[in-house]
Design a protein around this motif. Sequence first.
Motif, PDB file in Angstrom:
ATOM      1  N   LEU A 220      -3.480  -6.719   5.833  1.00 19.76           N
ATOM      2  CA  LEU A 220      -4.495  -7.697   5.437  1.00 19.76           C
ATOM      3  C   LEU A 220      -5.513  -7.086   4.483  1.00 19.76           C
ATOM      4  CD1 LEU A 220      -5.243  -9.712   8.682  1.00 19.76           C
ATOM      5  CD2 LEU A 220      -3.838 -10.350   6.726  1.00 19.76           C
ATOM      6  N   SER A 221      -5.799  -5.786   4.664  1.00 25.41           N
ATOM      7  CA  SER A 221      -6.836  -5.170   3.828  1.00 25.41           C
ATOM      8  C   SER A 221      -6.378  -4.976   2.386  1.00 25.41           C
ATOM      9  CB  SER A 221      -7.277  -3.835   4.427  1.00 25.41           C
ATOM     10  OG  SER A 221      -6.301  -2.851   4.171  1.00 25.41           O
TER      11      SER A 221
ATOM     12  N   ALA B 126       6.770  -4.172   9.184  1.00 25.85           N
ATOM     13  CA  ALA B 126       6.181  -3.654  10.420  1.00 25.85           C
ATOM     14  C   ALA B 126       5.106  -4.594  10.976  1.00 25.85           C
ATOM     15  CB  ALA B 126       5.605  -2.266  10.181  1.00 25.85           C
ATOM     16  N   SER B 127       4.430  -5.305  10.075  1.00 27.11           N
ATOM     17  CA  SER B 127       3.364  -6.208  10.522  1.00 27.11           C
ATOM     18  C   SER B 127       3.895  -7.348  11.371  1.00 27.11           C
ATOM     19  CB  SER B 127       2.642  -6.823   9.324  1.00 27.11           C
ATOM     20  OG  SER B 127       2.137  -5.819   8.528  1.00 27.11           O
TER      21      SER B 127
ATOM     22  N   VAL C 216      -3.362  -1.561  13.668  1.00 31.62           N
ATOM     23  CA  VAL C 216      -3.592  -0.762  12.463  1.00 31.62           C
ATOM     24  C   VAL C 216      -2.669  -1.240  11.340  1.00 31.62           C
ATOM     25  CG1 VAL C 216      -3.351   1.543  11.444  1.00 31.62           C
ATOM     26  CG2 VAL C 216      -4.424   1.285  13.682  1.00 31.62           C
ATOM     27  N   VAL C 217      -1.402  -1.495  11.700  1.00 32.62           N
ATOM     28  CA  VAL C 217      -0.426  -1.926  10.703  1.00 32.62           C
ATOM     29  C   VAL C 217      -0.806  -3.289  10.112  1.00 32.62           C
ATOM     30  CG1 VAL C 217       1.969  -2.625  10.369  1.00 32.62           C
ATOM     31  CG2 VAL C 217       1.468  -0.583  11.689  1.00 32.62           C
TER      32      VAL C 217
ATOM     33  N   ALA D 133      -2.589   6.513   3.334  1.00 31.44           N
ATOM     34  CA  ALA D 133      -2.357   7.592   4.300  1.00 31.44           C
ATOM     35  C   ALA D 133      -1.897   7.029   5.646  1.00 31.44           C
ATOM     36  CB  ALA D 133      -3.617   8.429   4.470  1.00 31.44           C
ATOM     37  N   LEU D 134      -2.428   5.854   6.021  1.00 28.78           N
ATOM     38  CA  LEU D 134      -1.983   5.227   7.275  1.00 28.78           C
ATOM     39  C   LEU D 134      -0.507   4.851   7.183  1.00 28.78           C
ATOM     40  CD1 LEU D 134      -4.982   2.806   8.092  1.00 28.78           C
ATOM     41  CD2 LEU D 134      -4.317   4.851   9.361  1.00 28.78           C
ATOM     42  N   ILE D 135      -0.126   4.219   6.053  1.00 27.73           N
ATOM     43  CA  ILE D 135       1.270   3.780   5.888  1.00 27.73           C
ATOM     44  C   ILE D 135       2.208   4.983   5.909  1.00 27.73           C
ATOM     45  CG2 ILE D 135       2.918   2.643   4.353  1.00 27.73           C
ATOM     46  CD1 ILE D 135       0.615   1.039   3.172  1.00 27.73           C
TER      47      ILE D 135
END
Lengths: 306, 315
Positions: A279-280, A58-59, A273-274, B143-145
């Motif tokens: 990266l995080s 997705a990134s 966000v994705v 939770a985001l994923i």
Amino acid sequence: MSVATAPRATTASRRARRAPRATQEGERPSARSRVLAGVVMVVVALYFLVPIYWLVVASTKSTADLFGTPGFWFADMQLVQNLVDLSTYDGGIFWRWMLNSLVYSGLGSVLMTLVSLALGYALAIYRFRGRAFVIALVLGSMLVPQTVLAQPIYQLLVEIGLNNTMLGVLLPTIAYPFGVLLAFTYAQASVPQEIVEAARLDGAGEVRTFFSIGLRMLSTGGVTILLFAFIASWNSFMLPLLVLSDTRLQPVTVGLSGWSQAAITVPGLQTLVVVGALLSVIPIIAVFLSLQRFWKSGLSAGAVKM
Amino acid sequence: MTTATATAVRRTPRRRPRAGGGQRRAPYLFLAPFLVLFAVFTMAPIVLAVYSSFFQTKRSGLGFGGEGEVVFAGLDNYVRALSNDGFVAGFGRVLGYGVVQVPVMLGLALVLALLFDTALVRWKPFFQLSVFMPYAVPSVVAALIWGFLYQPRVSPIVEGLRSVGWDVSFLSPDVVLWSLANVAVWSVTGVNMVILFSALQSVPREIYEAARIDGASELRTALSIKIPMIMPSLTLTFLFSIIGTMQLFNEPMTMRAVTSNISGDYTPNMAIFQATTLGGDVNLGSAMAVVLGLVIFVLSLVVQGVSRRRNGADR
């Protein structure tokens, strides 16, 4: 791993010779149970890895492709553009968040590990007045739920004027009972009293003995504590969310979560966000992979006593 | 530090290393950082929260602006907390969630640890790492994923299931709690597996020899020997899972972005957060935090009591 497997494979074949009439299922690692275990493992690995795989795929997509193309396969490669967008959005605040996280988790976990090791070492090496009380205090406080403390800590920080500061997020995480417990069990097993005595005979002071000899012998346990402390604070959410009102002081988890809320009205943010999420997690996964040897053995040593 | 070192050197007699003044003082020096921070950031907040839960800020006039007057409120905040439907319903939710999530997660972790402890699994390091990997993903990011993987517009999973004729909606009011539980199972199974696996590895191998000679199967050995041997680790992981469940916050708070079926007071911790920030009622938030802390404390005592009694009966 292969060392551990080999002798047991031999035992299995020996057992097969000894009990030839055994007919029950699962009597020995038969080809069938091997295959069954293999199938279970593949299904389980898919469950745990697919979300991470999805994140990587997705990134690389544009916002339109994120919603319009099959999720498990690549579309037009947009990764570089996404990284540029991420780095420039809102004055590059994402990198500021990453830096904040690194300060909170990096500095926090190093300090926490040192504080835990010092206390664990003291409990293992010295017999002093109040020792039993300190052990009881550490064990008892492990039952104090961390996120329930967030609200009271926030209130305290407001009282002493440390809310909305980096110190306010950093300081409360340093005294971590679970780290002390790990350090204590580890120090008992790995710092022999004789070596400390020998250092004393050589004229080393107590503090110097700890720093030059104790810490070295505790290094494997220390890495384990460091990693778990790092994960715990990289994961921390409720406290920084309460304490920090300035977005420029937030750690990356709080920042990304904020973007995710904002994405309801700003569609392009979904992609950020994705990419940001990907990266995080890269730094932690990299650290874990490279330090595997240490934290695994440290954890085994801890688990014996636990 | 230099003073302590110097003292130790000067006073420690060569033959009697235990008598030194440095050695008497050193342990306290090592304790000090932890104890000071612990007092300031754990004990003091607890005392402050209990104290503030007995007070209320009465605002004069229309309630806008101006410093409110702080008055003693007795148990008023506790009454308000316990008669707050959202707060009480939150306990019901996390309890139901825990009753399902903890056994599923620990069961999976235990089965995997037992499998890894046999000779049945190939490529052990790879599979162990895949199970553990999600633990390195912060729960907010997890939770985001999963939030994306639950949304019909993005999710390849929803799409795939629909193509085989199964229309699931992971974010509907009845299902969303279990979708949250799935995120937690995904995140923490790995670390619990590693703890249980380490415990299994430290069991002396000779113990299995007798079972083997008696012709016990792998399954039988696992049930009658391995699981009882790692009971202390199992109890510990169980206890921590329960404590973790009751504190549920990160995942539901994050997933609010993708569904309106998670209210602001969905879990007790979220209710505390809401009361403190949006509600601006720190005193009510404190009372709620004290209630939640007590509930978790009592639950942990019960779990420990039960496991201690069972361990005692075994002996």
